[in-house]
Design a protein around this motif. Sequence first.
Motif, PDB file in Angstrom:
ATOM      1  N   TRP A  85      -2.574  -2.104   8.504  1.00 11.28           N
ATOM      2  CA  TRP A  85      -2.684  -1.037   7.510  1.00 11.28           C
ATOM      3  C   TRP A  85      -1.617  -1.149   6.430  1.00 11.28           C
ATOM      4  O   TRP A  85      -0.688  -1.942   6.511  1.00 11.28           O
ATOM      5  CB  TRP A  85      -2.641   0.330   8.193  1.00 11.28           C
ATOM      6  CG  TRP A  85      -1.370   0.662   8.925  1.00 11.28           C
ATOM      7  CD1 TRP A  85      -0.378  -0.175   9.335  1.00 11.28           C
ATOM      8  CD2 TRP A  85      -0.988   1.959   9.338  1.00 11.28           C
ATOM      9  NE1 TRP A  85       0.601   0.510   9.980  1.00 11.28           N
ATOM     10  CE2 TRP A  85       0.265   1.826  10.012  1.00 11.28           C
ATOM     11  CE3 TRP A  85      -1.557   3.217   9.217  1.00 11.28           C
ATOM     12  CZ2 TRP A  85       0.939   2.926  10.545  1.00 11.28           C
ATOM     13  CZ3 TRP A  85      -0.885   4.296   9.755  1.00 11.28           C
ATOM     14  CH2 TRP A  85       0.346   4.155  10.407  1.00 11.28           C
ATOM     15  N   ASN A  91      -7.698  -8.116   1.824  1.00 11.56           N
ATOM     16  CA  ASN A  91      -8.522  -7.639   2.921  1.00 11.56           C
ATOM     17  C   ASN A  91      -7.718  -7.665   4.216  1.00 11.56           C
ATOM     18  O   ASN A  91      -7.004  -8.635   4.485  1.00 11.56           O
ATOM     19  CB  ASN A  91      -9.768  -8.516   3.078  1.00 11.56           C
ATOM     20  CG  ASN A  91     -10.586  -8.596   1.798  1.00 11.56           C
ATOM     21  OD1 ASN A  91     -10.602  -7.660   1.009  1.00 11.56           O
ATOM     22  ND2 ASN A  91     -11.269  -9.707   1.601  1.00 11.56           N
ATOM     23  N   CYS A  92      -7.834  -6.623   5.005  1.00  9.51           N
ATOM     24  CA  CYS A  92      -7.122  -6.611   6.286  1.00  9.51           C
ATOM     25  C   CYS A  92      -7.660  -7.696   7.217  1.00  9.51           C
ATOM     26  O   CYS A  92      -6.901  -8.440   7.826  1.00  9.51           O
ATOM     27  CB  CYS A  92      -7.265  -5.246   6.952  1.00  9.51           C
ATOM     28  SG  CYS A  92      -6.352  -3.926   6.123  1.00  9.51           S
ATOM     29  N   VAL A 109      -7.936  -0.352  10.239  1.00 12.57           N
ATOM     30  CA  VAL A 109      -7.599  -1.048   8.997  1.00 12.57           C
ATOM     31  C   VAL A 109      -7.455  -0.034   7.868  1.00 12.57           C
ATOM     32  O   VAL A 109      -8.168   0.961   7.791  1.00 12.57           O
ATOM     33  CB  VAL A 109      -8.663  -2.102   8.630  1.00 12.57           C
ATOM     34  CG1 VAL A 109      -8.628  -3.257   9.608  1.00 12.57           C
ATOM     35  CG2 VAL A 109     -10.061  -1.494   8.579  1.00 12.57           C
ATOM     36  N   LYS A 110      -6.504  -0.339   6.975  1.00  8.78           N
ATOM     37  CA  LYS A 110      -6.245   0.523   5.813  1.00  8.78           C
ATOM     38  C   LYS A 110      -5.660  -0.354   4.715  1.00  8.78           C
ATOM     39  O   LYS A 110      -4.655  -1.034   4.921  1.00  8.78           O
ATOM     40  CB  LYS A 110      -5.271   1.632   6.195  1.00  8.78           C
ATOM     41  CG  LYS A 110      -4.864   2.539   5.043  1.00  8.78           C
ATOM     42  CD  LYS A 110      -3.869   3.565   5.525  1.00  8.78           C
ATOM     43  CE  LYS A 110      -3.349   4.424   4.387  1.00  8.78           C
ATOM     44  NZ  LYS A 110      -2.335   5.412   4.845  1.00  8.78           N
ATOM     45  N   THR A 111      -6.306  -0.377   3.562  1.00 13.03           N
ATOM     46  CA  THR A 111      -5.867  -1.254   2.482  1.00 13.03           C
ATOM     47  C   THR A 111      -6.417  -0.753   1.151  1.00 13.03           C
ATOM     48  O   THR A 111      -7.388   0.009   1.115  1.00 13.03           O
ATOM     49  CB  THR A 111      -6.348  -2.697   2.720  1.00 13.03           C
ATOM     50  OG1 THR A 111      -5.994  -3.510   1.601  1.00 13.03           O
ATOM     51  CG2 THR A 111      -7.844  -2.753   2.914  1.00 13.03           C
ATOM     52  N   GLY A 115     -11.339  -3.300   4.066  1.00 10.67           N
ATOM     53  CA  GLY A 115     -10.797  -3.283   5.418  1.00 10.67           C
ATOM     54  C   GLY A 115     -11.228  -4.482   6.238  1.00 10.67           C
ATOM     55  O   GLY A 115     -10.419  -5.275   6.700  1.00 10.67           O
ATOM     56  N   ALA A 131     -11.879   2.324   9.614  1.00 13.08           N
ATOM     57  CA  ALA A 131     -11.490   1.856   8.276  1.00 13.08           C
ATOM     58  C   ALA A 131     -11.287   3.089   7.402  1.00 13.08           C
ATOM     59  O   ALA A 131     -12.226   3.861   7.178  1.00 13.08           O
ATOM     60  CB  ALA A 131     -12.556   0.943   7.692  1.00 13.08           C
ATOM     61  N   SER A 134      -9.547   2.979   2.032  1.00 11.85           N
ATOM     62  CA  SER A 134      -9.717   1.635   1.471  1.00 11.85           C
ATOM     63  C   SER A 134     -10.727   1.674   0.329  1.00 11.85           C
ATOM     64  O   SER A 134     -11.513   2.624   0.202  1.00 11.85           O
ATOM     65  CB  SER A 134     -10.202   0.662   2.558  1.00 11.85           C
ATOM     66  OG  SER A 134      -9.289   0.603   3.634  1.00 11.85           O
ATOM     67  N   GLY A 137     -14.604   0.127   3.207  1.00  9.85           N
ATOM     68  CA  GLY A 137     -14.243   0.100   4.622  1.00  9.85           C
ATOM     69  C   GLY A 137     -14.657  -1.195   5.288  1.00  9.85           C
ATOM     70  O   GLY A 137     -13.834  -1.945   5.797  1.00  9.85           O
ATOM     71  N   ASP A 156     -12.860   6.376   2.208  1.00 10.64           N
ATOM     72  CA  ASP A 156     -13.015   5.120   1.475  1.00 10.64           C
ATOM     73  C   ASP A 156     -13.816   5.382   0.203  1.00 10.64           C
ATOM     74  O   ASP A 156     -14.565   6.365   0.111  1.00 10.64           O
ATOM     75  CB  ASP A 156     -13.755   4.084   2.328  1.00 10.64           C
ATOM     76  CG  ASP A 156     -13.045   3.787   3.644  1.00 10.64           C
ATOM     77  OD1 ASP A 156     -11.819   3.614   3.603  1.00 10.64           O
ATOM     78  OD2 ASP A 156     -13.715   3.736   4.683  1.00 10.64           O
TER      79      ASP A 156
END
Length: 234
Positions: A85, A91-92, A109-111, A115, A131, A134, A137, A156
């Motif tokens: 995250w 991208n995760c 995941v977090k971005t 994700g 996700a 982001s 997601g 997201d």
Amino acid sequence: MVQKSVLPGALMSSRLSSGIAIAFVLTISLVSFSPAVSASTEWYDWPERGRISIGSDNAFTAGNGVSGGSGTHDDPYIIENWRIWNETGVNCISITNTQAYFIVRNVYVKTSSTGIYLHNVVHGSIVDCIATDSSIGISLAYCKKCSIVNCTLSRDIYGITLTECKDITVKDNGFHDNLMDKQVNKEKHPWIEGSLGSTVCASILIVLIAVLCLIAWGRLTYKPPRKEGPKSGT
């Protein structure tokens, strides 16, 4: 005679006590030597790691977060129990150009980007993942025979996007506070929360029935104009 009648009962009681004692010892032994199963399913207990990038079947390695599997149908690669995250602009999890069987599960995941991103992938599954916050997601592009099941997409911009995919299963996912939950582009027989194909066909059928009903109603209510007779004095 009394001794003969009492002795079998005493023997039975003694054997019963011995059986109970043996069963108790076996139970204690099994409990003592059984492996503990205490793996947490809460995302905040999963270890944090950096992004995962896999570009071929040979890249499914421990260094890329793979915890087991051989990539076959019965023994897919496993990527699980990770927290990736606060990534920025990347991208995760990115998996591209693979045909091996794999499962990504129990991953948070977090971005600011995507994700979980699959591109040109066959036989991939994303299960029980989260996700959040982001741009996208979970995104699949040019993928076949993949699935997204029981995942949570929240806050997201896009929850799930599919582009030029075929034979995709997407079901039992939760969507919360996304700008747009799902976006599907040029899909070929995907299964979206039941069956997108069936939904589209049903919608087309309803529209056709409505049009036919309107045509039939128009014909039934149509009244041709009356012909005027000859005017007087002519």
